[in-house]
Structure formats: structure tokens, C-alpha cells
Design an enzyme around this catalytic site. Sequence first.
Site, PDB file in Angstrom:
ATOM      1  N   HIS A 240       0.747  -1.138  -0.020  1.00 13.24           N
ATOM      2  CA  HIS A 240       0.228  -0.054  -0.079  1.00 13.24           C
ATOM      3  C   HIS A 240       0.880   1.264   0.002  1.00 13.24           C
ATOM      4  CE1 HIS A 240      -3.541   2.298   0.549  1.00 13.24           C
ATOM      5  NE2 HIS A 240      -2.884   3.046   1.315  1.00 13.24           N
TER       6      HIS A 240
ATOM      7  N   GLU B 174       8.438   0.870  -3.059  1.00 10.28           N
ATOM      8  CA  GLU B 174       7.403  -0.111  -3.013  1.00 10.28           C
ATOM      9  C   GLU B 174       8.142  -1.332  -3.629  1.00 10.28           C
ATOM     10  OE1 GLU B 174       3.600   0.353  -4.760  1.00 10.28           O
ATOM     11  OE2 GLU B 174       3.474   2.396  -4.432  1.00 10.28           O
TER      12      GLU B 174
HETATM   13  C1  GRF Z   1       0.974   0.704  -6.262  1.00 14.75           C
HETATM   14  O1  GRF Z   1       1.170   2.074  -5.913  1.00 14.75           O
HETATM   15  C2  GRF Z   1       0.509  -0.004  -5.135  1.00 14.75           C
HETATM   16  O2  GRF Z   1       0.968   0.204  -3.835  1.00 14.75           O
HETATM   17  C3  GRF Z   1      -0.980   0.162  -4.876  1.00 14.75           C
HETATM   18  O3  GRF Z   1      -1.238   0.310  -6.543  1.00 14.75           O
HETATM   19  C4  GRF Z   1      -0.224   0.607  -7.189  1.00 14.75           C
HETATM   20  C5  GRF Z   1      -0.077  -0.416  -8.184  1.00 14.75           C
HETATM   21  O4  GRF Z   1       1.139  -0.322  -9.099  1.00 14.75           O
HETATM   22  N1  GRF Z   1      -1.757  -0.883  -4.210  1.00 14.75           N
HETATM   23  P1  GRF Z   1       1.601  -1.527  -9.942  1.00 14.75           P
HETATM   24  O5  GRF Z   1       0.414  -1.910 -10.526  1.00 14.75           O
HETATM   25  O6  GRF Z   1       2.295  -2.531  -9.019  1.00 14.75           O
HETATM   26  O7  GRF Z   1       2.691  -0.769 -10.967  1.00 14.75           O
END
Ligand code: GRF
Length: 213
Positions: free
Chosen positions: A118, A183
Site C-alpha cells: 500500500h 515499493e
Molecule cells: C501501487 O502504488 C500499489 O501500492 C497500489 O497500487 C499501485 C500498483 O502499481 N496498491 P503497480 O500495478 O504494481 O505498478
Amino acid sequence: MEVRDDHRSQLKIGVLASGRGSNLQAILDATLDGRLPAEVAVVISDDPQAYALERARTHGIPLHSVELAGKPSKQAYEEEIVRILREHGVGLVCLAGYMRIVSPVMLRAFPNRMINIHPSLLPSFPGLHAQRQALDYGVRFSGCTVHFVDEGVDSGPIIIQAVVPVLQDDTEDTLSARILEQEHRIYVEAVRLYALGKLTIKGRKVCYDNPTK
Ligand code: GRF
């Protein structure tokens, strides 16, 4: 509670993604270059157009598009997903930009075996548009969180967080881009700790300092 007792066998990951799939890509890359002792066994999307499916195709990973539309119920939709995940021997489900709330059907099928990323420092700013919520609130620091999934929205026990400063001239796009870099880093690290059997859940807390593994 130890969450992976069969850690000596190679972990099979099922990834659920609704969109572009950059977190899926980060996990895939880490499995392919040996940083992650695991394999992505299947990718499932609720949107047949999701770029995440294209990424799976490029790497020869089994992929499925399962749409809620046309199913008699959300339960039937999730039962199909559970069936596919089981068919591929999945031991850990990674939600990576999966835009639906998971119901008890999936949670019960994969207890403590489902994690999510998240883009905020939970418990601040759960739900949609977390980066915009952070900017609007005026916080000086935001970031991202990998957590176990429970019945709530972005509310399960936290595995790893990374802090990202909010800059004076940040827009939703610039902040999101800097958070996204983190992330990719912490999602891989969380899956690695899980794969090595190092995670233990004690109430709300996740410990990963088991020295015997
Ligand atoms: C990311 O920012 C994740 O944290 C959120 O949705 C986005 C997905 O990005 N839950 P991706 O599809 O992995 O590029």
C-alpha cells in the site's frame, strides 16, 4: 504464529494485479536473478486489459483473467480465483495493485498467506488515492507498507515500511513515483523474508528475527 512452516521447499507465489503491474515486475525480476528463493507460479487479473498480464505473458508465466462481471456473486468469483491459485500450488498470494477488497472466501483459503503493498505509511491513508490523501493532509513524510491481509481495508499486521519525504513542490505524480521505487524494494524484501520462513505473527506484530532459519 509462524506463517511458513514448509520453508524448505521452493515457495510458489500467485500474484493478483488489476493494472500496470510494476510491483509484479519487481517480484518477477527478483525471482529470476536469484534474489528471491521463490517462483511466480501464476498471475491473475480481474481486468483482461491489465498490463500485468502482458508482463506475465512476456516471461512465460501462466496467466488468467477472471472477471467479476458475469459471475453469479463475488463469492463465485473468488472461488474461481482460489481454485486457480490451488491448481498452481500457490503458497503465498501477493496482491500487487489488486483493486478489490478481499472477502473471507479468499482469506480463509490462504490464512496468513496473503500480503499486500500500500502506498502510504499505514495506518495513515488507507484506501484509494493514498498519495493524494497524504499531499492533501500536508504530512512531511509518507511512504509505503507491506502487510498481511485481513478482513479490513489495508489493516493487517505490518511486515515492512519505507519512509519517503514529501517535498514542497510534490505533485501526486512525483510523490507516487518516489514511493513506487521504495515499493519495489520493500515488496521484494517482504516476500524474501516470508520465503525464508522468517516471519512470525504475534497479535498485531510481525517479527522477523528468527535466528534458527
Ligand atoms: C501501487 O502504488 C500499489 O501500492 C497500489 O497500487 C499501485 C500498483 O502499481 N496498491 P503497480 O500495478 O504494481 O505498478
